[in-house]
Structures are given as structure tokens and as C-alpha cells.
Design a protein around this motif. Structure first.
Motif, PDB file in Angstrom:
ATOM      1  N   LEU A 244      12.073  31.775 -24.494  1.00 17.49           N
ATOM      2  CA  LEU A 244      12.020  33.145 -23.986  1.00 17.49           C
ATOM      3  C   LEU A 244      12.081  33.191 -22.458  1.00 17.49           C
ATOM      4  O   LEU A 244      12.016  34.267 -21.869  1.00 17.49           O
ATOM      5  CB  LEU A 244      10.741  33.840 -24.478  1.00 17.49           C
ATOM      6  N   LYS A 245      12.172  32.012 -21.848  1.00 14.89           N
ATOM      7  CA  LYS A 245      12.170  31.902 -20.381  1.00 14.89           C
ATOM      8  C   LYS A 245      10.930  32.587 -19.800  1.00 14.89           C
ATOM      9  O   LYS A 245      11.000  33.317 -18.808  1.00 14.89           O
ATOM     10  CB  LYS A 245      13.449  32.456 -19.790  1.00 14.89           C
ATOM     11  N   ALA A 246       9.814  32.330 -20.451  1.00 17.56           N
ATOM     12  CA  ALA A 246       8.534  32.898 -20.024  1.00 17.56           C
ATOM     13  C   ALA A 246       7.599  31.758 -19.643  1.00 17.56           C
ATOM     14  O   ALA A 246       7.579  30.716 -20.289  1.00 17.56           O
ATOM     15  CB  ALA A 246       7.920  33.726 -21.156  1.00 17.56           C
ATOM     16  N   GLU A 247       6.843  31.964 -18.598  1.00 13.58           N
ATOM     17  CA  GLU A 247       5.902  30.952 -18.140  1.00 13.58           C
ATOM     18  C   GLU A 247       4.608  31.070 -18.935  1.00 13.58           C
ATOM     19  O   GLU A 247       4.115  32.162 -19.194  1.00 13.58           O
ATOM     20  CB  GLU A 247       5.618  31.154 -16.646  1.00 13.58           C
ATOM     21  N   ILE A 248       4.068  29.931 -19.309  1.00 13.92           N
ATOM     22  CA  ILE A 248       2.787  29.910 -20.015  1.00 13.92           C
ATOM     23  C   ILE A 248       1.919  28.858 -19.350  1.00 13.92           C
ATOM     24  O   ILE A 248       2.409  27.826 -18.905  1.00 13.92           O
ATOM     25  CB  ILE A 248       2.968  29.629 -21.523  1.00 13.92           C
ATOM     26  N   SER A 249       0.635  29.141 -19.245  1.00 12.34           N
ATOM     27  CA  SER A 249      -0.287  28.153 -18.684  1.00 12.34           C
ATOM     28  C   SER A 249      -1.565  28.166 -19.510  1.00 12.34           C
ATOM     29  O   SER A 249      -1.918  29.169 -20.120  1.00 12.34           O
ATOM     30  CB  SER A 249      -0.579  28.444 -17.214  1.00 12.34           C
ATOM     31  N   PHE A 250      -2.214  27.034 -19.538  1.00 11.28           N
ATOM     32  CA  PHE A 250      -3.464  26.879 -20.275  1.00 11.28           C
ATOM     33  C   PHE A 250      -4.565  26.513 -19.282  1.00 11.28           C
ATOM     34  O   PHE A 250      -4.362  25.697 -18.401  1.00 11.28           O
ATOM     35  CB  PHE A 250      -3.363  25.765 -21.323  1.00 11.28           C
ATOM     36  N   ASN A 251      -5.707  27.130 -19.444  1.00 10.25           N
ATOM     37  CA  ASN A 251      -6.878  26.790 -18.644  1.00 10.25           C
ATOM     38  C   ASN A 251      -7.872  26.068 -19.539  1.00 10.25           C
ATOM     39  O   ASN A 251      -8.170  26.534 -20.635  1.00 10.25           O
ATOM     40  CB  ASN A 251      -7.543  28.036 -18.067  1.00 10.25           C
ATOM     41  N   VAL A 252      -8.365  24.957 -19.058  1.00 12.55           N
ATOM     42  CA  VAL A 252      -9.365  24.198 -19.793  1.00 12.55           C
ATOM     43  C   VAL A 252     -10.569  24.051 -18.876  1.00 12.55           C
ATOM     44  O   VAL A 252     -10.431  23.677 -17.706  1.00 12.55           O
ATOM     45  CB  VAL A 252      -8.828  22.794 -20.186  1.00 12.55           C
TER      46      VAL A 252
ATOM     47  N   ILE B  27       0.467  23.896 -30.506  1.00 10.15           N
ATOM     48  CA  ILE B  27       0.702  24.148 -29.089  1.00 10.15           C
ATOM     49  C   ILE B  27       2.158  23.844 -28.749  1.00 10.15           C
ATOM     50  O   ILE B  27       2.793  24.570 -27.985  1.00 10.15           O
ATOM     51  CB  ILE B  27      -0.269  23.329 -28.210  1.00 10.15           C
ATOM     52  N   ASP B  28       2.701  22.791 -29.357  1.00 12.34           N
ATOM     53  CA  ASP B  28       4.096  22.422 -29.127  1.00 12.34           C
ATOM     54  C   ASP B  28       5.032  23.573 -29.495  1.00 12.34           C
ATOM     55  O   ASP B  28       5.946  23.901 -28.733  1.00 12.34           O
ATOM     56  CB  ASP B  28       4.437  21.169 -29.947  1.00 12.34           C
ATOM     57  N   THR B  29       4.790  24.206 -30.642  1.00 15.41           N
ATOM     58  CA  THR B  29       5.627  25.336 -31.066  1.00 15.41           C
ATOM     59  C   THR B  29       5.489  26.501 -30.095  1.00 15.41           C
ATOM     60  O   THR B  29       6.484  27.118 -29.709  1.00 15.41           O
ATOM     61  CB  THR B  29       5.259  25.785 -32.495  1.00 15.41           C
ATOM     62  N   ILE B  30       4.287  26.795 -29.689  1.00 10.21           N
ATOM     63  CA  ILE B  30       4.055  27.905 -28.755  1.00 10.21           C
ATOM     64  C   ILE B  30       4.775  27.650 -27.438  1.00 10.21           C
ATOM     65  O   ILE B  30       5.424  28.541 -26.887  1.00 10.21           O
ATOM     66  CB  ILE B  30       2.542  28.137 -28.541  1.00 10.21           C
ATOM     67  N   ILE B  31       4.706  26.423 -26.934  1.00 10.39           N
ATOM     68  CA  ILE B  31       5.398  26.079 -25.692  1.00 10.39           C
ATOM     69  C   ILE B  31       6.904  26.227 -25.869  1.00 10.39           C
ATOM     70  O   ILE B  31       7.594  26.780 -25.005  1.00 10.39           O
ATOM     71  CB  ILE B  31       5.012  24.659 -25.226  1.00 10.39           C
ATOM     72  N   LYS B  32       7.451  25.756 -27.001  1.00  6.93           N
ATOM     73  CA  LYS B  32       8.888  25.888 -27.270  1.00  6.93           C
ATOM     74  C   LYS B  32       9.307  27.359 -27.283  1.00  6.93           C
ATOM     75  O   LYS B  32      10.351  27.720 -26.744  1.00  6.93           O
ATOM     76  CB  LYS B  32       9.253  25.250 -28.614  1.00  6.93           C
TER      77      LYS B  32
END
Length: 108
Positions: A90-98, A80-85
Motif C-alpha cells: 500500500l506504500k504506507a509506512e508502519i512502525s512498531f513501538n516496543v 507481523i510479516d503479513t501486516i508488513i507486506k
């Protein structure tokens, strides 16, 4: 001449029949791999939108081009750390739903 009626099946019915119903180990693995494939494609699309090569993106987050290539073709082995980096680079927003016991948590 008698017409034959051809039964049609939905994608969901086909997955249930040939992969397994939701909640079975085979179906869970299939759904996980599908999500990871989509995530990899999203990374590739965002990278191309930013006009970056795999090598350039790798340099931004401190990994080799090969790791970016692997991530884009299958995000299965990524942390997850790599994906967030990657998405931050890429200056792209990412969010996770749990979802925990019918309660949605969202982390951005």
C-alpha cells in the motif's frame, strides 16, 4: 420536588467495572482485540485510498481476497510479516513501538 443527582462514569471507569482493571486477563484480551480491530480498519482505509480492491491487494502480496477481507475485519490471525507486506504494498509506512523496562524501542 427534589432533584436526583445522576452519577456519571468515564469510559475508563466503565471498562474497569465491566471488563476488568488494566493487567487482568479479560482486560488485556479486550485491549488486544481493540488494537487489532483498529489495525484492520487502517488497512482497509489505506487500501481504499490507493483505489485497490481486496483482490488486487491480495495479488500484490500473494494471498487470496478472502485473507484480505479477514485481515480488514479482524487482524487477530495475521502475522507481523503479513501486516508488513500489506503496508508495503500500500506504500504506507508502519512502525512498531516496543517498551522494555521503561525503555522505548522503535522499529520501522
Amino acid at each position: 420536588m427534589e432533584k436526583k443527582i445522576i452519577k456519571s462514569y468515564s469510559l475508563s471507569e466503565m471498562k474497569d467495572k465491566y471488563i476488568g482493571i488494566v493487567g487482568t486477563p479479560d482486560r488485556d484480551q479486550y485491549e488486544y482485540e481493540l488494537r487489532m480491530d483498529i489495525l484492520g480498519r487502517m488497512i482497509k482505509t489505506a487500501r481504499k485510498e490507493r483505489n485497490l480492491t481486496q483482490e488486487q491487494l491480495g495479488e500484490l502480496i500473494g494471498v487470496k481476497k478472502a485473507q484480505i477481507s479477514k485481515l480488514e475485519t479482524s487482524a487477530n490471525s495475521a502475522t507481523i510479516d503479513t501486516i508488513i507486506k500489506v503496508f508495503k504494498a500500500l506504500k504506507a509506512e508502519i512502525s512498531f513501538n516496543v517498551k522494555i523496562e521503561n525503555q522505548n524501542l522503535q522499529v520501522s
